[in-house]
Design a protein around this motif. Structure first.
Motif, PDB file in Angstrom:
ATOM      1  N   GLU A  37      -4.318   0.513  -1.764  1.00 16.80           N
ATOM      2  CA  GLU A  37      -4.924   1.779  -2.179  1.00 16.80           C
ATOM      3  C   GLU A  37      -3.981   2.926  -1.922  1.00 16.80           C
ATOM      4  O   GLU A  37      -2.979   2.788  -1.242  1.00 16.80           O
ATOM      5  CB  GLU A  37      -6.275   2.008  -1.546  1.00 16.80           C
ATOM      6  N   ALA A  73     -15.975   0.119  -4.456  1.00 24.34           N
ATOM      7  CA  ALA A  73     -14.994   1.126  -4.055  1.00 24.34           C
ATOM      8  C   ALA A  73     -15.669   2.293  -3.340  1.00 24.34           C
ATOM      9  O   ALA A  73     -15.169   2.780  -2.313  1.00 24.34           O
ATOM     10  CB  ALA A  73     -14.225   1.624  -5.276  1.00 24.34           C
ATOM     11  N   THR A 133       0.829  -1.200   0.000  1.00 23.86           N
ATOM     12  CA  THR A 133       0.000   0.000   0.000  1.00 23.86           C
ATOM     13  C   THR A 133       0.860   1.245   0.000  1.00 23.86           C
ATOM     14  O   THR A 133       1.842   1.336   0.718  1.00 23.86           O
ATOM     15  CB  THR A 133      -0.906   0.003   1.242  1.00 23.86           C
ATOM     16  N   TYR A 162     -10.865  -6.030   3.092  1.00 23.66           N
ATOM     17  CA  TYR A 162      -9.572  -6.286   2.487  1.00 23.66           C
ATOM     18  C   TYR A 162      -9.368  -7.773   2.217  1.00 23.66           C
ATOM     19  O   TYR A 162     -10.023  -8.622   2.826  1.00 23.66           O
ATOM     20  CB  TYR A 162      -8.449  -5.785   3.398  1.00 23.66           C
ATOM     21  N   TYR A 201     -16.857   1.116   0.115  1.00 23.10           N
ATOM     22  CA  TYR A 201     -15.733   0.838   1.000  1.00 23.10           C
ATOM     23  C   TYR A 201     -15.088   2.139   1.478  1.00 23.10           C
ATOM     24  O   TYR A 201     -14.644   2.246   2.633  1.00 23.10           O
ATOM     25  CB  TYR A 201     -14.696  -0.026   0.279  1.00 23.10           C
ATOM     26  N   LYS A 253     -12.550  -7.231  -3.068  1.00 25.24           N
ATOM     27  CA  LYS A 253     -11.774  -6.977  -1.856  1.00 25.24           C
ATOM     28  C   LYS A 253     -10.632  -6.015  -2.182  1.00 25.24           C
ATOM     29  O   LYS A 253     -10.106  -6.005  -3.295  1.00 25.24           O
ATOM     30  CB  LYS A 253     -11.192  -8.283  -1.291  1.00 25.24           C
ATOM     31  N   ILE A 254     -10.239  -5.236  -1.210  1.00 23.35           N
ATOM     32  CA  ILE A 254      -9.155  -4.275  -1.397  1.00 23.35           C
ATOM     33  C   ILE A 254      -7.809  -4.962  -1.230  1.00 23.35           C
ATOM     34  O   ILE A 254      -7.557  -5.602  -0.205  1.00 23.35           O
ATOM     35  CB  ILE A 254      -9.260  -3.119  -0.393  1.00 23.35           C
ATOM     36  N   PHE A 294      -8.445   2.646  -5.343  1.00 23.56           N
ATOM     37  CA  PHE A 294      -8.413   1.293  -4.795  1.00 23.56           C
ATOM     38  C   PHE A 294      -7.962   0.282  -5.843  1.00 23.56           C
ATOM     39  O   PHE A 294      -8.448   0.298  -6.973  1.00 23.56           O
ATOM     40  CB  PHE A 294      -9.804   0.872  -4.306  1.00 23.56           C
ATOM     41  N   LEU A 324      -8.534  -3.364  -6.433  1.00 29.37           N
ATOM     42  CA  LEU A 324      -9.468  -4.388  -5.971  1.00 29.37           C
ATOM     43  C   LEU A 324      -9.164  -5.731  -6.620  1.00 29.37           C
ATOM     44  O   LEU A 324      -8.695  -5.797  -7.761  1.00 29.37           O
ATOM     45  CB  LEU A 324     -10.906  -3.983  -6.300  1.00 29.37           C
ATOM     46  N   LYS A 351      -8.840  -1.317 -10.854  1.00 30.84           N
ATOM     47  CA  LYS A 351      -8.318  -0.126 -10.184  1.00 30.84           C
ATOM     48  C   LYS A 351      -9.381   0.953 -10.335  1.00 30.84           C
ATOM     49  O   LYS A 351      -9.683   1.380 -11.457  1.00 30.84           O
ATOM     50  CB  LYS A 351      -6.993   0.325 -10.800  1.00 30.84           C
TER      51      LYS A 351
END
Length: 272
Positions: A237, A110, A15, A136, A113, A233-234, A223, A225, A194
């Motif tokens: 980011e 996104a 990240t 996540y 979230y 799910k992430i 994000f 994903l 993305k």
């Protein structure tokens, strides 16, 4: 992290999160700065509202037509227009889940979230853990939980006017919200996406004794994903400032008016 690091970014795992500039809103600060809390954010790898919160604490207180036929066609749906599709109806821990395995589903995921991760729930340990594990990938959640707990330290919470458990003082309302203004898909491969979310964030304490009133800031939260366990799910980011519109001439509300609005107006489930 030193001021000379590349563009003010810090990395945790995969990240990449941008740290706030000394004056995140540009120009002269509205209030004198407090001492820097950069040591708190060097371990942060996620959650843009935490970045906004740290900055807040440091601050102190188209249409188409056929010309040949002469007939006007119905406007096409653009990348930022609502599609009219029905929003998801399932929720887990109060967060919309069960998004479609499509580009539109990734955009909806996104947006929702971002709302969840920008909420006051991130400031209490138990709800923060629930959100990390829900939103996540398993790998990202395991990687981020420890650093996030360190970032939301009692010292940081105190800077926000909260006690060690993340609760505001009696008679005050802590505000932390993300309101998406739009989304766009940067990349999409079927099982990965993305998605960038442009939003306005609210952060601050509403109360008669508050020295840090609720303020707003515009950000873009991107994000990465991945489709896993039947939902988006992430994986990672990043965030950046703006684009911010020119501020209007609206009269600032009182603390009581803000507190009442927060109690009366709930959030939305966002879907394209």
């Amino acid at each position: 992290m030193s001021p000379g690091d590349e563009q003010g970014y810090t990395e945790t795992g995969h990240t990449r999160t941008r740290l706030p500039d000394p004056d995140p809103y540009g120009g002269a600060p509205r209030r004198p700065h407090r001492s820097s809390s950069r040591s708190l954010v060097t371990v942060v790898g996620v959650v843009v509202l935490l970045i906004a919160a740290i900055a807040f604490a440091n601050r102190g207180g188209g249409s188409g037509g056929d010309g040949a036929s002469g007939k006007t066609e119905k406007p096409r749906t653009s990348a930022t227009s609502a599609s009219g599709s029905r929003p998801v109806e399932t929720k887990s821990a109060g967060v919309a889940t069960g998004f479609a395995h499509t580009e539109q589903g990734a955009q909806s995921a996104a947006s929702n979230y971002a709302v969840a991760l920008g909420s006051t729930g991130m400031f209490t340990k138990d709800s923060r853990h629930v959100l990390l594990n829900l939103l996540y990938t398993a790998e990202a959640a395991a990687r981020l939980q420890g650093p996030m707990d360190q970032a939301y330290s009692p010292e940081f919470l105190a800077k926000m006017g909260l006690d060690a458990a993340g609760n505001p003082p009696k008679g005050s309302t802590f505000v932390s919200r993300v309101i998406p203004a739009g989304t766009t898909v940067r990349e999409y491969t079927g099982n990965t996406a993305k998605v960038a979310v442009w939003y306005v964030g609210l952060i601050g304490m509403a109360g008669n004794a508050s020295t840090d009133p609720v303020t707003s800031s515009w950000k873009t939260w991107t994000f990465d994903l991945r489709w896993a366990d039947g939902d988006w799910k992430i994986d990672s980011e990043s965030q950046q400032d703006g684009p911010a519109p020119v501020p209007g001439d609206d009269k600032a509300a009182t603390s009581d008016e803000i507190s009442k609005a927060i109690e009366e107006y709930g959030g939305f489930t966002y879907a394209r």
